[in-house]
Motif scaffolding. Structure first.
Motif, PDB file in Angstrom:
ATOM      1  N   ASP A 130       0.812  -1.226   0.000  1.00 20.50           N
ATOM      2  CA  ASP A 130       0.000   0.000   0.000  1.00 20.50           C
ATOM      3  C   ASP A 130       0.841   1.270   0.000  1.00 20.50           C
ATOM      4  OD1 ASP A 130      -2.049  -1.786   0.126  1.00 20.50           O
ATOM      5  OD2 ASP A 130      -2.712  -1.261   2.143  1.00 20.50           O
ATOM      6  N   GLN A 131       1.960   1.251   0.686  1.00 17.86           N
ATOM      7  CA  GLN A 131       2.812   2.435   0.770  1.00 17.86           C
ATOM      8  C   GLN A 131       4.009   2.378  -0.173  1.00 17.86           C
ATOM      9  OE1 GLN A 131       2.018   5.187   2.653  1.00 17.86           O
ATOM     10  NE2 GLN A 131       0.091   4.056   2.920  1.00 17.86           N
ATOM     11  N   ASN A 132       4.145   1.257  -0.875  1.00 14.82           N
ATOM     12  CA  ASN A 132       5.223   1.087  -1.869  1.00 14.82           C
ATOM     13  C   ASN A 132       6.614   1.335  -1.275  1.00 14.82           C
ATOM     14  OD1 ASN A 132       3.387   0.561  -4.077  1.00 14.82           O
ATOM     15  ND2 ASN A 132       2.899   2.745  -4.048  1.00 14.82           N
ATOM     16  N   ILE A 133       6.826   0.850  -0.077  1.00 19.08           N
ATOM     17  CA  ILE A 133       8.135   0.962   0.566  1.00 19.08           C
ATOM     18  C   ILE A 133       8.958  -0.270   0.200  1.00 19.08           C
ATOM     19  CG2 ILE A 133       9.392   1.203   2.729  1.00 19.08           C
ATOM     20  CD1 ILE A 133       7.581   3.596   2.125  1.00 19.08           C
ATOM     21  N   PRO A 134      10.091  -0.106  -0.452  1.00 19.99           N
ATOM     22  CA  PRO A 134      10.926  -1.270  -0.801  1.00 19.99           C
ATOM     23  C   PRO A 134      11.485  -1.955   0.444  1.00 19.99           C
ATOM     24  CG  PRO A 134      11.577   0.694  -2.044  1.00 19.99           C
ATOM     25  CD  PRO A 134      10.654   1.158  -0.954  1.00 19.99           C
ATOM     26  N   LEU A 135      11.695  -3.247   0.351  1.00 11.74           N
ATOM     27  CA  LEU A 135      12.213  -4.004   1.480  1.00 11.74           C
ATOM     28  C   LEU A 135      13.547  -3.458   1.964  1.00 11.74           C
ATOM     29  CD1 LEU A 135      11.338  -7.671   0.436  1.00 11.74           C
ATOM     30  CD2 LEU A 135      10.494  -6.474   2.457  1.00 11.74           C
ATOM     31  N   GLU A 136      14.380  -2.981   1.033  1.00 11.31           N
ATOM     32  CA  GLU A 136      15.704  -2.495   1.427  1.00 11.31           C
ATOM     33  C   GLU A 136      15.655  -1.197   2.221  1.00 11.31           C
ATOM     34  OE1 GLU A 136      15.122  -1.512  -3.039  1.00 11.31           O
ATOM     35  OE2 GLU A 136      14.738  -3.207  -1.664  1.00 11.31           O
ATOM     36  N   GLN A 137      14.468  -0.598   2.355  1.00  8.27           N
ATOM     37  CA  GLN A 137      14.310   0.592   3.199  1.00  8.27           C
ATOM     38  C   GLN A 137      13.715   0.268   4.566  1.00  8.27           C
ATOM     39  OE1 GLN A 137      12.774   3.361  -0.446  1.00  8.27           O
ATOM     40  NE2 GLN A 137      12.334   4.135   1.601  1.00  8.27           N
ATOM     41  N   ILE A 138      13.232  -0.953   4.741  1.00  5.53           N
ATOM     42  CA  ILE A 138      12.502  -1.298   5.960  1.00  5.53           C
ATOM     43  C   ILE A 138      13.429  -1.842   7.038  1.00  5.53           C
ATOM     44  CG2 ILE A 138      10.722  -2.801   6.938  1.00  5.53           C
ATOM     45  CD1 ILE A 138       9.264  -2.674   4.274  1.00  5.53           C
ATOM     46  N   VAL A 139      13.260  -1.330   8.243  1.00  3.99           N
ATOM     47  CA  VAL A 139      13.958  -1.835   9.431  1.00  3.99           C
ATOM     48  C   VAL A 139      12.903  -2.431  10.360  1.00  3.99           C
ATOM     49  CG1 VAL A 139      15.371  -1.257  11.436  1.00  3.99           C
ATOM     50  CG2 VAL A 139      15.748  -0.063   9.248  1.00  3.99           C
ATOM     51  N   ILE A 140      13.032  -3.704  10.662  1.00  2.42           N
ATOM     52  CA  ILE A 140      12.128  -4.360  11.601  1.00  2.42           C
ATOM     53  C   ILE A 140      12.678  -4.171  13.005  1.00  2.42           C
ATOM     54  CG2 ILE A 140      11.173  -6.560  12.379  1.00  2.42           C
ATOM     55  CD1 ILE A 140      11.163  -7.496   9.498  1.00  2.42           C
TER      56      ILE A 140
ATOM     57  N   THR B  22      10.170  -8.901  20.175  1.00  6.68           N
ATOM     58  CA  THR B  22      11.358  -9.381  19.457  1.00  6.68           C
ATOM     59  C   THR B  22      11.099 -10.747  18.836  1.00  6.68           C
ATOM     60  OG1 THR B  22      12.366 -10.397  21.437  1.00  6.68           O
ATOM     61  CG2 THR B  22      12.911  -8.084  20.975  1.00  6.68           C
ATOM     62  N   GLY B  23      10.252 -11.546  19.491  1.00  6.35           N
ATOM     63  CA  GLY B  23       9.890 -12.829  18.898  1.00  6.35           C
ATOM     64  C   GLY B  23       9.105 -12.654  17.618  1.00  6.35           C
ATOM     65  N   VAL B  24       8.225 -11.656  17.600  1.00  7.80           N
ATOM     66  CA  VAL B  24       7.468 -11.326  16.384  1.00  7.80           C
ATOM     67  C   VAL B  24       8.419 -10.792  15.310  1.00  7.80           C
ATOM     68  CG1 VAL B  24       5.567  -9.964  15.446  1.00  7.80           C
ATOM     69  CG2 VAL B  24       5.446 -10.796  17.802  1.00  7.80           C
ATOM     70  N   ALA B  25       9.342  -9.924  15.729  1.00  3.32           N
ATOM     71  CA  ALA B  25      10.285  -9.321  14.787  1.00  3.32           C
ATOM     72  C   ALA B  25      11.182 -10.374  14.140  1.00  3.32           C
ATOM     73  CB  ALA B  25      11.137  -8.272  15.513  1.00  3.32           C
ATOM     74  N   VAL B  26      11.663 -11.321  14.926  1.00  4.95           N
ATOM     75  CA  VAL B  26      12.515 -12.376  14.368  1.00  4.95           C
ATOM     76  C   VAL B  26      11.742 -13.198  13.344  1.00  4.95           C
ATOM     77  CG1 VAL B  26      13.700 -14.543  14.903  1.00  4.95           C
ATOM     78  CG2 VAL B  26      14.102 -12.520  16.322  1.00  4.95           C
ATOM     79  N   GLN B  27      10.500 -13.541  13.664  1.00  6.62           N
ATOM     80  CA  GLN B  27       9.681 -14.283  12.700  1.00  6.62           C
ATOM     81  C   GLN B  27       9.526 -13.512  11.402  1.00  6.62           C
ATOM     82  OE1 GLN B  27       8.361 -17.399  12.761  1.00  6.62           O
ATOM     83  NE2 GLN B  27       7.564 -17.039  10.688  1.00  6.62           N
ATOM     84  N   MET B  28       9.253 -12.201  11.487  1.00  5.63           N
ATOM     85  CA  MET B  28       9.092 -11.397  10.272  1.00  5.63           C
ATOM     86  C   MET B  28      10.392 -11.308   9.490  1.00  5.63           C
ATOM     87  SD  MET B  28       5.932 -10.708  10.028  1.00  5.63           S
ATOM     88  CE  MET B  28       5.706 -12.324  10.834  1.00  5.63           C
ATOM     89  N   ALA B  29      11.514 -11.280  10.201  1.00  6.26           N
ATOM     90  CA  ALA B  29      12.807 -11.195   9.517  1.00  6.26           C
ATOM     91  C   ALA B  29      13.168 -12.489   8.807  1.00  6.26           C
ATOM     92  CB  ALA B  29      13.902 -10.821  10.517  1.00  6.26           C
ATOM     93  N   THR B  30      12.494 -13.604   9.150  1.00  9.24           N
ATOM     94  CA  THR B  30      12.680 -14.840   8.383  1.00  9.24           C
ATOM     95  C   THR B  30      11.831 -14.850   7.117  1.00  9.24           C
ATOM     96  OG1 THR B  30      10.912 -16.115   9.466  1.00  9.24           O
ATOM     97  CG2 THR B  30      13.090 -16.123  10.522  1.00  9.24           C
ATOM     98  N   GLU B  31      10.831 -13.970   7.067  1.00  8.08           N
ATOM     99  CA  GLU B  31       9.893 -13.957   5.941  1.00  8.08           C
ATOM    100  C   GLU B  31      10.148 -12.813   4.963  1.00  8.08           C
ATOM    101  OE1 GLU B  31       5.848 -14.187   7.279  1.00  8.08           O
ATOM    102  OE2 GLU B  31       6.317 -15.592   8.911  1.00  8.08           O
ATOM    103  N   TYR B  32      10.794 -11.750   5.429  1.00 11.12           N
ATOM    104  CA  TYR B  32      11.000 -10.558   4.596  1.00 11.12           C
ATOM    105  C   TYR B  32      12.478 -10.174   4.618  1.00 11.12           C
ATOM    106  CZ  TYR B  32       5.907 -10.033   5.092  1.00 11.12           C
ATOM    107  OH  TYR B  32       4.545 -10.242   5.091  1.00 11.12           O
ATOM    108  N   GLY B  33      13.047  -9.954   3.432  1.00 12.14           N
ATOM    109  CA  GLY B  33      14.461  -9.599   3.317  1.00 12.14           C
ATOM    110  C   GLY B  33      14.674  -8.112   3.504  1.00 12.14           C
ATOM    111  N   VAL B  34      14.676  -7.649   4.735  1.00 15.62           N
ATOM    112  CA  VAL B  34      14.704  -6.222   5.047  1.00 15.62           C
ATOM    113  C   VAL B  34      16.130  -5.707   5.262  1.00 15.62           C
ATOM    114  CG1 VAL B  34      12.390  -6.232   6.032  1.00 15.62           C
ATOM    115  CG2 VAL B  34      14.371  -6.701   7.511  1.00 15.62           C
ATOM    116  N   LYS B  35      16.212  -4.391   5.429  1.00 16.09           N
ATOM    117  CA  LYS B  35      17.506  -3.724   5.599  1.00 16.09           C
ATOM    118  C   LYS B  35      18.204  -4.143   6.892  1.00 16.09           C
ATOM    119  CE  LYS B  35      19.467   0.987   5.841  1.00 16.09           C
ATOM    120  NZ  LYS B  35      20.328   0.880   4.643  1.00 16.09           N
ATOM    121  N   ALA B  36      17.456  -4.205   7.991  1.00 14.22           N
ATOM    122  CA  ALA B  36      18.063  -4.514   9.280  1.00 14.22           C
ATOM    123  C   ALA B  36      17.002  -4.985  10.257  1.00 14.22           C
ATOM    124  CB  ALA B  36      18.788  -3.293   9.844  1.00 14.22           C
TER     125      ALA B  36
END
Length: 268
Positions: free
Chosen positions: A136-146, A153-167
């Motif tokens: 919806d916001q067209n934010i590229p994965l390489e700009q996203i920090v989880i 942090t448990g939720v964040a780690v799970q998301m970081a296994t699913e999305y190739g984010v910046k950090a």
């Protein structure tokens, strides 16, 4: 005759102890989510409110401030087990003031959102917010920090296994809820069979797709045992950094220079 009576007394004693332990474990099993999640259910009113819908049809509200400039990082924040997303605005504000985007995810059962929290439920909530930023916001994965805080942090780690984010930024993290439960309730037997929501970051951290990981650790953390945090840190295979705020307790890291450390780590 007295020997037989003594044996009977001992037998009754052990039966009572066994029944007591069974009753305690039964109560813990039934009430465990009330011991893990402490939601403030009051509705959050804000001009920054955004709405998302989860894959299982739950409508949620969170808070979002878009980045001031195209290409600036956008943080997606998963908060801890108490309060609601509106209580984390003080953490978002310094980042927003610097021109970064910041999305605070509101969980089911928190802040006026429907349903009840659970591990799988929070993962579904998190995906809805991630997809909101990307689709919806067209934010590229390489700009996203989880960014995860405590339980989040448990939720964040799970998301970081699913999305190739910046950090990936982990504030007061733990390796698994099993370890934390054993620390606070040492009398629990076989917690792996009792706990419904285990948040096994220790089993997932090697599979994260984030480019790098930052740990923010409270030196006087009264909630998360230090060995739990350090075990998780040792399992990270991506480029990583750790900063220990020696004087901080579990909820006071932002009284120190956390913003500067996060900004430097992201490369801003």
């Amino acid at each position: 005759m007295s020997v037989k009576k003594d044996k009977k007394r001992v037998g009754r004693f052990f039966i009572l102890v066994a029944l007591f332990y069974l009753a305690i474990h039964g109560l813990l099993y039934i009430q465990q989510r009330h011991l893990l999640y402490f939601p403030d259910t009051r509705y959050v009113q804000s001009d920054s409110t955004v709405m998302v819908q989860t894959e299982d049809g739950v409508g949620l509200q969170g808070l979002y401030a878009p980045p001031a400039a195209t290409g600036s990082p956008v943080f997606v924040f998963f908060h801890g087990n108490a309060g609601h997303h509106g209580h984390r605005v003080f953490k978002a504000k310094p980042f927003i003031d610097k021109g970064y985007g910041f999305l605070i995810a509101g969980y089911r059962g928190y802040g006026g959102n429907p349903d009840q929290p659970s591990e799988e439920g929070l993962y579904k909530d998190a995906r809805a917010y991630m997809d909101y930023l990307i689709d919806d916001q067209n934010i590229p994965l390489e700009q996203i920090v989880i960014y995860g805080e405590s339980l989040g942090t448990g939720v964040a780690v799970q998301m970081a296994t699913e999305y190739g984010v910046k950090a990936l930024v982990l504030e007061t993290p733990y390796d698994s809820m099993l370890h934390v439960a054993q620390h606070h309730y040492p009398y629990i037997m076989l917690p792996e069979y009792i706990l419904k929501d285990q948040y096994r970051s220790d089993l997932k951290i090697k599979d994260i797709r984030a480019e790098k990981v930052l740990f923010l650790v409270a030196g006087k953390d009264e909630i998360i045992p230090a060995e739990s945090t350090m075990r998780l840190y040792g399992l990270v295979e991506k480029p990583k950094e750790i900063h220990v705020f020696e004087a901080a307790s579990h909820n006071t890291i932002y009284e120190f220079n956390a913003l500067e450390i996060v900004s430097n780590f992201i490369g801003l």
